[in-house]
Design a protein around this motif. Structure first.
Motif, PDB file in Angstrom:
ATOM      1  N   SER A 189       0.809  -1.222   0.000  1.00 52.91           N
ATOM      2  CA  SER A 189       0.000   0.000   0.000  1.00 52.91           C
ATOM      3  C   SER A 189       0.841   1.271   0.000  1.00 52.91           C
ATOM      4  N   VAL A 190       2.013   1.268   0.678  1.00 52.62           N
ATOM      5  CA  VAL A 190       2.826   2.485   0.659  1.00 52.62           C
ATOM      6  C   VAL A 190       3.381   2.734  -0.743  1.00 52.62           C
ATOM      7  N   ALA A 191       3.682   1.656  -1.475  1.00 55.04           N
ATOM      8  CA  ALA A 191       4.165   1.812  -2.845  1.00 55.04           C
ATOM      9  C   ALA A 191       3.045   2.292  -3.763  1.00 55.04           C
ATOM     10  N   VAL A 192       1.834   1.791  -3.537  1.00 56.20           N
ATOM     11  CA  VAL A 192       0.685   2.260  -4.316  1.00 56.20           C
ATOM     12  C   VAL A 192       0.461   3.747  -4.081  1.00 56.20           C
ATOM     13  N   GLU A 193       0.484   4.161  -2.810  1.00 58.02           N
ATOM     14  CA  GLU A 193       0.293   5.575  -2.476  1.00 58.02           C
ATOM     15  C   GLU A 193       1.382   6.439  -3.123  1.00 58.02           C
ATOM     16  N   ARG A 194       2.627   5.968  -3.076  1.00 52.24           N
ATOM     17  CA  ARG A 194       3.721   6.731  -3.680  1.00 52.24           C
ATOM     18  C   ARG A 194       3.506   6.923  -5.170  1.00 52.24           C
ATOM     19  N   ASP A 195       3.171   5.837  -5.866  1.00 48.16           N
ATOM     20  CA  ASP A 195       3.045   5.917  -7.312  1.00 48.16           C
ATOM     21  C   ASP A 195       1.813   6.712  -7.729  1.00 48.16           C
ATOM     22  N   ILE A 196       0.748   6.650  -6.940  1.00 49.03           N
ATOM     23  CA  ILE A 196      -0.418   7.497  -7.200  1.00 49.03           C
ATOM     24  C   ILE A 196      -0.031   8.968  -7.084  1.00 49.03           C
ATOM     25  N   SER A 197       0.720   9.304  -6.052  1.00 46.23           N
ATOM     26  CA  SER A 197       1.136  10.690  -5.848  1.00 46.23           C
ATOM     27  C   SER A 197       2.019  11.177  -6.986  1.00 46.23           C
ATOM     28  N   LEU A 198       2.965  10.339  -7.405  1.00 40.92           N
ATOM     29  CA  LEU A 198       3.854  10.719  -8.497  1.00 40.92           C
ATOM     30  C   LEU A 198       3.082  10.877  -9.802  1.00 40.92           C
ATOM     31  N   ALA A 199       2.149   9.963 -10.054  1.00 46.08           N
ATOM     32  CA  ALA A 199       1.357  10.043 -11.282  1.00 46.08           C
ATOM     33  C   ALA A 199       0.501  11.305 -11.300  1.00 46.08           C
ATOM     34  N   TYR A 201       1.180  14.103  -9.716  1.00 46.89           N
ATOM     35  CA  TYR A 201       2.092  15.247  -9.838  1.00 46.89           C
ATOM     36  C   TYR A 201       2.546  15.437 -11.285  1.00 46.89           C
ATOM     37  N   GLU A 202       2.787  14.326 -11.979  1.00 52.38           N
ATOM     38  CA  GLU A 202       3.270  14.388 -13.360  1.00 52.38           C
ATOM     39  C   GLU A 202       2.139  14.298 -14.386  1.00 52.38           C
ATOM     40  N   ASN A 203       0.892  14.218 -13.892  1.00 52.94           N
ATOM     41  CA  ASN A 203      -0.257  14.065 -14.784  1.00 52.94           C
ATOM     42  C   ASN A 203      -0.075  12.839 -15.683  1.00 52.94           C
ATOM     43  N   GLY A 204       0.429  11.764 -15.082  1.00 50.28           N
ATOM     44  CA  GLY A 204       0.693  10.546 -15.826  1.00 50.28           C
ATOM     45  C   GLY A 204      -0.427   9.530 -15.666  1.00 50.28           C
ATOM     46  N   ARG A 205      -0.322   8.452 -16.436  1.00 52.17           N
ATOM     47  CA  ARG A 205      -1.324   7.385 -16.395  1.00 52.17           C
ATOM     48  C   ARG A 205      -0.673   6.103 -15.891  1.00 52.17           C
ATOM     49  N   ILE A 206      -1.299   5.482 -14.885  1.00 55.28           N
ATOM     50  CA  ILE A 206      -0.784   4.224 -14.356  1.00 55.28           C
ATOM     51  C   ILE A 206      -1.914   3.205 -14.245  1.00 55.28           C
ATOM     52  N   HIS A 207      -1.519   1.947 -14.341  1.00 58.71           N
ATOM     53  CA  HIS A 207      -2.405   0.813 -14.092  1.00 58.71           C
ATOM     54  C   HIS A 207      -1.695  -0.039 -13.055  1.00 58.71           C
ATOM     55  N   VAL A 208      -2.345  -0.321 -11.939  1.00 55.59           N
ATOM     56  CA  VAL A 208      -1.693  -1.023 -10.835  1.00 55.59           C
ATOM     57  C   VAL A 208      -2.017  -2.514 -10.903  1.00 55.59           C
ATOM     58  N   ALA A 219      -6.834   3.385  -1.487  1.00 60.74           N
ATOM     59  CA  ALA A 219      -6.013   4.465  -2.040  1.00 60.74           C
ATOM     60  C   ALA A 219      -6.389   4.748  -3.487  1.00 60.74           C
ATOM     61  N   LEU A 220      -6.593   3.695  -4.261  1.00 60.99           N
ATOM     62  CA  LEU A 220      -6.986   3.881  -5.660  1.00 60.99           C
ATOM     63  C   LEU A 220      -8.367   4.513  -5.766  1.00 60.99           C
ATOM     64  N   ARG A 221      -9.267   4.100  -4.899  1.00 55.65           N
ATOM     65  CA  ARG A 221     -10.613   4.685  -4.925  1.00 55.65           C
ATOM     66  C   ARG A 221     -10.546   6.178  -4.635  1.00 55.65           C
ATOM     67  N   ARG A 222      -9.772   6.563  -3.632  1.00 56.60           N
ATOM     68  CA  ARG A 222      -9.638   7.988  -3.305  1.00 56.60           C
ATOM     69  C   ARG A 222      -9.001   8.752  -4.463  1.00 56.60           C
ATOM     70  N   ALA A 223      -8.006   8.145  -5.095  1.00 52.54           N
ATOM     71  CA  ALA A 223      -7.323   8.820  -6.208  1.00 52.54           C
ATOM     72  C   ALA A 223      -8.270   9.032  -7.382  1.00 52.54           C
ATOM     73  N   LYS A 224      -9.092   8.040  -7.681  1.00 55.76           N
ATOM     74  CA  LYS A 224     -10.022   8.173  -8.802  1.00 55.76           C
ATOM     75  C   LYS A 224     -11.098   9.216  -8.498  1.00 55.76           C
ATOM     76  N   ALA A 226     -10.676  11.805  -6.525  1.00 55.47           N
ATOM     77  CA  ALA A 226     -10.002  13.105  -6.618  1.00 55.47           C
ATOM     78  C   ALA A 226      -9.810  13.510  -8.070  1.00 55.47           C
ATOM     79  N   ALA A 227      -9.470  12.558  -8.928  1.00 51.41           N
ATOM     80  CA  ALA A 227      -9.290  12.863 -10.350  1.00 51.41           C
ATOM     81  C   ALA A 227     -10.609  13.297 -10.978  1.00 51.41           C
ATOM     82  N   SER A 228     -11.705  12.668 -10.563  1.00 52.66           N
ATOM     83  CA  SER A 228     -13.022  13.055 -11.087  1.00 52.66           C
ATOM     84  C   SER A 228     -13.376  14.470 -10.671  1.00 52.66           C
ATOM     85  N   ARG A 229     -13.041  14.819  -9.425  1.00 52.11           N
ATOM     86  CA  ARG A 229     -13.328  16.182  -8.961  1.00 52.11           C
ATOM     87  C   ARG A 229     -12.496  17.205  -9.728  1.00 52.11           C
ATOM     88  N   ARG A 230     -11.216  16.888  -9.979  1.00 46.94           N
ATOM     89  CA  ARG A 230     -10.361  17.801 -10.744  1.00 46.94           C
ATOM     90  C   ARG A 230     -10.882  17.984 -12.163  1.00 46.94           C
TER      91      ARG A 230
END
Length: 252
Positions: A189-199, A201-208, A219-224, A226-230
Motif C-alpha cells: 500500500s505504501v508503494a501504491v500511495e507513492r506511485d499514485i502521488s507521483l502520477a 504530480y506528473e499528470n501521468g497514467r498508471i495501471h496497478v 487508495a486507488l478509490r480515493r485517487a479516482k 479526486a481525479a473526477s473532482r479535478r
C-alpha cells in the motif's frame, strides 16, 4: 441467434438456422469476446512453457479476441529489436490480436530506463516491469515523464522491497505460528500511495497490477474520486472562462 462466418447475422425469437449447426445454449452465457490485458506468452526464451501460437489459441478457446503480453521474458522485452521480432512473429502465428508491453527499465532491474520512444514507435502498447517494483521514486518519476511523451501508460507492480524482504505469505498470526517470513500489507500500500502521488504530480497514467491489500484498493478509490473532482473543476472553468463566447455574451 444465427452466426454466419463469425459474425452475428440474425437475432430474434425464431431464426432460420440456415443449415448451421444448432447449439442448445440453455444455462449458458452469451457475451462479447473478452480482452485479457495480462498474459504471459513466455516468448522469447521459454517456448517450452508457451508460444505465441499456443497462447493465442488458448485465448481464443477461452473467448478472448485480443490479449496483451507482459515483457518479463528471456531476454526481457526492453529493446526495439526484441519487441520488433515479437510483433513480426505475432503477425505469422497469432490466432487473436496481440499487443506487447515493453519493460520500464533495462532488464527489469530498476536501474536504467528503457528507450521508451523507440519502443512505442515499434509497437509497445504500455510499459511494465511486471513482477518487479521500480523501487526508486526518482526513477519512477522520470519513467512517468518519458511515458507521457509516448502517450502510453505504466503498468506497475507496487512493492516496497525493504518491507516485503522476500516474504512468502501474508504477515499475521498464522505466518508467525508456521515460522514463515510475513509480507505486510503496508509493503504494497505504501508503494501504491507513492506511485499514485507521483502520477498525479506528473499528470501521468498508471495501471496497478497484483493488488492484494484493502488499503491499496482504498487508495486507488480515493485517487479516482479526486481525479473526477479535478476533471469536473476543469470543465466548469472551461465553461465559464472569460475567453469563451458564452462568457463574453454574459458580460455584455
Amino acid at each position: 441467434m444465427r452466426i454466419d462466418n463469425g459474425t452475428i447475422a440474425a437475432v430474434g425469437e425464431k431464426v432460420d438456422a440456415n443449415e448451421h449447426r444448432v447449439i442448445d445454449a440453455a444455462g449458458l452465457v452469451l457475451a462479447p469476446a473478452f480482452v485479457d490485458p495480462h498474459v504471459h506468452l513466455r516468448t522469447p526464451g521459454r517456448e517450452d512453457e508457451e508460444t505465441v501460437a499456443s497462447g493465442t489459441a488458448a485465448a481464443a478457446a477461452g473467448g478472448s479476441c485480443a490479449i496483451l503480453a507482459m515483457p518479463n521474458t528471456d531476454p526481457v522485452v526492453d529493446t526495439a529489436w526484441t519487441l520488433g521480432a515479437l510483433v513480426e512473429r505475432a503477425k505469422q502465428e497469432a490466432v487473436v490480436s496481440v499487443g506487447f508491453l515493453a519493460a520500464i527499465t533495462r532488464g527489469q532491474r530498476g536501474e536504467e530506463l528503457t528507450e521508451m520512444g523507440e519502443l512505442a514507435d515499434r509497437g509497445a502498447v504500455a510499459f511494465s516491469d511486471d513482477g518487479m517494483p521500480v523501487a526508486s521514486a526518482g526513477l519512477m518519476r522520470r519513467a512517468l515523464q518519458y511515458a507521457s511523451t509516448t502517450d502510453r501508460p505504466l503498468a506497475l507492480h507496487c512493492e516496497e522491497p525493504t518491507l516485503s524482504k522476500n516474504a512468502h505469505v501474508h504477515e499475521g498470526r498464522v505466518a508467525a505460528e508456521l515460522g514463515f517470513a510475513g509480507y505486510p500489507s503496508v509493503a504494497e500500500s505504501v508503494a501504491v500511495e507513492r506511485d499514485i502521488s507521483l502520477a498525479a504530480y506528473e499528470n501521468g497514467r498508471i495501471h496497478v497490477l497484483h493488488l492484494s491489500a484493502a488499503e491499496s484498493v482504498d487508495a486507488l478509490r480515493r485517487a479516482k474520486e479526486a481525479a473526477s473532482r479535478r476533471a469536473a473543476r476543469r470543465r466548469r472553468t472551461t465553461s465559464f472562462s472569460p475567453t469563451t463566447p458564452s462568457a463574453r455574451s454574459t458580460r455584455m
